[in-house]
Enzyme design. Sequence first.
Site, PDB file in Angstrom:
ATOM      1  N   MET A  33      87.597  -3.574  40.664  1.00  0.00           N
ATOM      2  CA  MET A  33      88.630  -3.988  41.634  1.00  0.00           C
ATOM      3  C   MET A  33      89.808  -4.571  40.887  1.00  0.00           C
ATOM      4  O   MET A  33      89.635  -5.181  39.824  1.00  0.00           O
ATOM      5  CB  MET A  33      88.078  -5.050  42.591  1.00  0.00           C
ATOM      6  CG  MET A  33      86.804  -4.636  43.295  1.00  0.00           C
ATOM      7  SD  MET A  33      86.282  -5.903  44.473  1.00  0.00           S
ATOM      8  CE  MET A  33      84.650  -5.304  44.911  1.00  0.00           C
ATOM      9  N   SER A  55      73.464  -6.799  47.942  1.00  0.00           N
ATOM     10  CA  SER A  55      72.773  -8.035  48.319  1.00  0.00           C
ATOM     11  C   SER A  55      71.325  -7.795  48.741  1.00  0.00           C
ATOM     12  O   SER A  55      70.458  -8.626  48.486  1.00  0.00           O
ATOM     13  CB  SER A  55      73.557  -8.782  49.394  1.00  0.00           C
ATOM     14  OG  SER A  55      74.041  -7.900  50.354  1.00  0.00           O
ATOM     15  N   HIS A  58      83.038   2.730  40.854  1.00  0.00           N
ATOM     16  CA  HIS A  58      83.762   2.807  42.122  1.00  0.00           C
ATOM     17  C   HIS A  58      85.077   2.067  41.934  1.00  0.00           C
ATOM     18  O   HIS A  58      85.087   0.842  41.827  1.00  0.00           O
ATOM     19  CB  HIS A  58      82.884   2.173  43.218  1.00  0.00           C
ATOM     20  CG  HIS A  58      83.513   2.082  44.555  1.00  0.00           C
ATOM     21  ND1 HIS A  58      83.003   1.279  45.551  1.00  0.00           N
ATOM     22  CD2 HIS A  58      84.608   2.695  45.095  1.00  0.00           C
ATOM     23  CE1 HIS A  58      83.749   1.398  46.636  1.00  0.00           C
ATOM     24  NE2 HIS A  58      84.739   2.238  46.379  1.00  0.00           N
ATOM     25  N   HIS A 113      75.657   0.897  40.111  1.00  0.00           N
ATOM     26  CA  HIS A 113      76.953   0.989  40.779  1.00  0.00           C
ATOM     27  C   HIS A 113      77.850  -0.127  40.270  1.00  0.00           C
ATOM     28  O   HIS A 113      77.502  -1.313  40.358  1.00  0.00           O
ATOM     29  CB  HIS A 113      76.739   0.885  42.291  1.00  0.00           C
ATOM     30  CG  HIS A 113      77.968   1.097  43.113  1.00  0.00           C
ATOM     31  ND1 HIS A 113      78.475   2.361  43.372  1.00  0.00           N
ATOM     32  CD2 HIS A 113      78.795   0.220  43.731  1.00  0.00           C
ATOM     33  CE1 HIS A 113      79.572   2.248  44.125  1.00  0.00           C
ATOM     34  NE2 HIS A 113      79.785   0.953  44.358  1.00  0.00           N
ATOM     35  N   ASP A 151      78.032   3.003  50.989  1.00  0.00           N
ATOM     36  CA  ASP A 151      78.221   1.750  50.251  1.00  0.00           C
ATOM     37  C   ASP A 151      78.660   0.654  51.207  1.00  0.00           C
ATOM     38  O   ASP A 151      79.727   0.735  51.813  1.00  0.00           O
ATOM     39  CB  ASP A 151      79.309   1.993  49.181  1.00  0.00           C
ATOM     40  CG  ASP A 151      79.562   0.795  48.280  1.00  0.00           C
ATOM     41  OD1 ASP A 151      78.838  -0.215  48.398  1.00  0.00           O
ATOM     42  OD2 ASP A 151      80.495   0.864  47.463  1.00  0.00           O
ATOM     43  N   MET A 184      88.196   0.545  43.064  1.00  0.00           N
ATOM     44  CA  MET A 184      88.975  -0.005  44.178  1.00  0.00           C
ATOM     45  C   MET A 184      90.262  -0.557  43.581  1.00  0.00           C
ATOM     46  O   MET A 184      90.450  -1.787  43.466  1.00  0.00           O
ATOM     47  CB  MET A 184      88.146  -1.073  44.908  1.00  0.00           C
ATOM     48  CG  MET A 184      87.053  -0.449  45.766  1.00  0.00           C
ATOM     49  SD  MET A 184      85.742  -1.605  46.182  1.00  0.00           S
ATOM     50  CE  MET A 184      84.744  -1.472  44.717  1.00  0.00           C
ATOM     51  N   MET A 237      82.592   4.565  52.671  1.00  0.00           N
ATOM     52  CA  MET A 237      82.477   3.102  52.768  1.00  0.00           C
ATOM     53  C   MET A 237      81.947   2.733  54.149  1.00  0.00           C
ATOM     54  O   MET A 237      82.484   3.167  55.171  1.00  0.00           O
ATOM     55  CB  MET A 237      83.830   2.415  52.561  1.00  0.00           C
ATOM     56  CG  MET A 237      84.342   2.398  51.120  1.00  0.00           C
ATOM     57  SD  MET A 237      83.194   1.720  49.900  1.00  0.00           S
ATOM     58  CE  MET A 237      82.941   0.050  50.511  1.00  0.00           C
ATOM     59  N   ASP A 250      81.444  -1.892  40.553  1.00  0.00           N
ATOM     60  CA  ASP A 250      82.615  -2.055  41.423  1.00  0.00           C
ATOM     61  C   ASP A 250      83.799  -2.588  40.633  1.00  0.00           C
ATOM     62  O   ASP A 250      83.812  -3.759  40.233  1.00  0.00           O
ATOM     63  CB  ASP A 250      82.274  -2.988  42.582  1.00  0.00           C
ATOM     64  CG  ASP A 250      81.377  -2.317  43.600  1.00  0.00           C
ATOM     65  OD1 ASP A 250      81.775  -1.258  44.124  1.00  0.00           O
ATOM     66  OD2 ASP A 250      80.274  -2.832  43.859  1.00  0.00           O
ATOM     67  N   SER A 287      74.173  -2.271  43.417  1.00  0.00           N
ATOM     68  CA  SER A 287      75.546  -2.666  43.105  1.00  0.00           C
ATOM     69  C   SER A 287      75.524  -3.917  42.228  1.00  0.00           C
ATOM     70  O   SER A 287      75.097  -4.990  42.667  1.00  0.00           O
ATOM     71  CB  SER A 287      76.330  -2.964  44.391  1.00  0.00           C
ATOM     72  OG  SER A 287      77.580  -3.507  44.030  1.00  0.00           O
ATOM     73  N   GLY A 299      85.712  -4.559  49.033  1.00  0.00           N
ATOM     74  CA  GLY A 299      86.179  -5.819  48.453  1.00  0.00           C
ATOM     75  C   GLY A 299      85.089  -6.825  48.163  1.00  0.00           C
ATOM     76  O   GLY A 299      85.144  -7.518  47.162  1.00  0.00           O
TER      77      GLY A 299
HETATM   78  C1  DX5 Z   1      82.152  -3.517  48.333  1.00  0.00           C
HETATM   79  C2  DX5 Z   1      81.508  -2.779  47.210  1.00  0.00           C
HETATM   80  C3  DX5 Z   1      80.048  -2.610  47.334  1.00  0.00           C
HETATM   81  C4  DX5 Z   1      79.265  -3.893  47.460  1.00  0.00           C
HETATM   82  C5  DX5 Z   1      78.077  -3.610  48.338  1.00  0.00           C
HETATM   83  O1  DX5 Z   1      83.501  -3.371  48.238  1.00  0.00           O
HETATM   84  O2  DX5 Z   1      82.073  -1.478  47.098  1.00  0.00           O
HETATM   85  O3  DX5 Z   1      79.524  -1.788  46.286  1.00  0.00           O
HETATM   86  O4  DX5 Z   1      78.812  -4.417  46.238  1.00  0.00           O
HETATM   87  O5  DX5 Z   1      77.385  -4.774  48.550  1.00  0.00           O
HETATM   88  P1  DX5 Z   1      76.317  -4.948  49.732  1.00  0.00           P
HETATM   89  O6  DX5 Z   1      75.248  -3.944  49.472  1.00  0.00           O
HETATM   90  O7  DX5 Z   1      75.883  -6.356  49.584  1.00  0.00           O
HETATM   91  O8  DX5 Z   1      77.023  -4.671  51.024  1.00  0.00           O
HETATM   92 ZN    ZN Z   2      81.137  -0.042  45.677  1.00  0.00          ZN
END
Ligand code: DX5
Ligand code: ZN
Length: 225
Positions: free
Chosen positions: A38, A199, A67, A34, A176, A69, A142, A36, A9, A147
């Site tokens: 938002m 992370s 993805h 990936h 995820d 959001m 999820m 994200d 991610s 977020g």
């Molecule tokens: C959270 C995101 C994830 C996030 C995952 O809303 O959709 O893709 O980056 O991060 P980790 O792997 O650190 O939980």
């Molecule tokens: Zn994601």
Amino acid sequence: MLKPKIAPSMLSSDFANLASEADRMVRCGADWLHMDIMDGHFVPNLTIGSPVIESLRRHTDAYLDCHLMVTNPLDYVEPLGKAGASGFTFHVEVSKDNWRELVQKIKSKGMRPGVSLKPGTCIEEVYPLLEDENPVELVLVMTVEPGFGGQKFMPEMMDKVRALRKKYPSLDIEVDGGLGPSTIDTAASAGANCIVAGSSVFGAPDPAQVIALLRKSVEQELQSD
Ligand code: DX5
Ligand code: ZN
């Protein structure tokens, strides 16, 4: 045939050096990147949008697993298609009335449609999208509240993954949130084959080693079936 797809991610990357971070992840063995997206409304955080995807696309051929959001995913289909997104995964919670139109438009722009669900949403909500004559091609379960990166994996979400895998043996099932060396076996044995990890990959001294470990767990599970 189902394949493992390991998707770091990029939310956990250094956004100021996105192109080199993307390149680094590909060299470390990532299958997908990936992304994200938002809107600060569907989730209480604001990240990147189509202009950043467009810029990144000039620097990489990698599969960009987007993805969404966002509250109005339909508004993002055209710009993200033009920008060079590969996968377009929207949330079922905001698409109850227009998912058919969404899926059709996503495909017409050359992207792969997926649907995601938050921890509080029942798995039954996505079944109609898989059983339609024009179905989504991936389900993103999820395993944290969407977020933010760095949250704790919710093992109770594995019931959804197991139910999906039982019903759809060849579906791409993505997880995820909170995935890493200590949680991958739980997700892989439930039936997930696409693994998002932020992370745990970016925070590791050797991201290639973590990516290899995630892949091995999924491969072992796929081979045992
Ligand atoms: C959270 C995101 C994830 C996030 C995952 O809303 O959709 O893709 O980056 O991060 P980790 O792997 O650190 O939980
Ligand atoms: Zn994601």
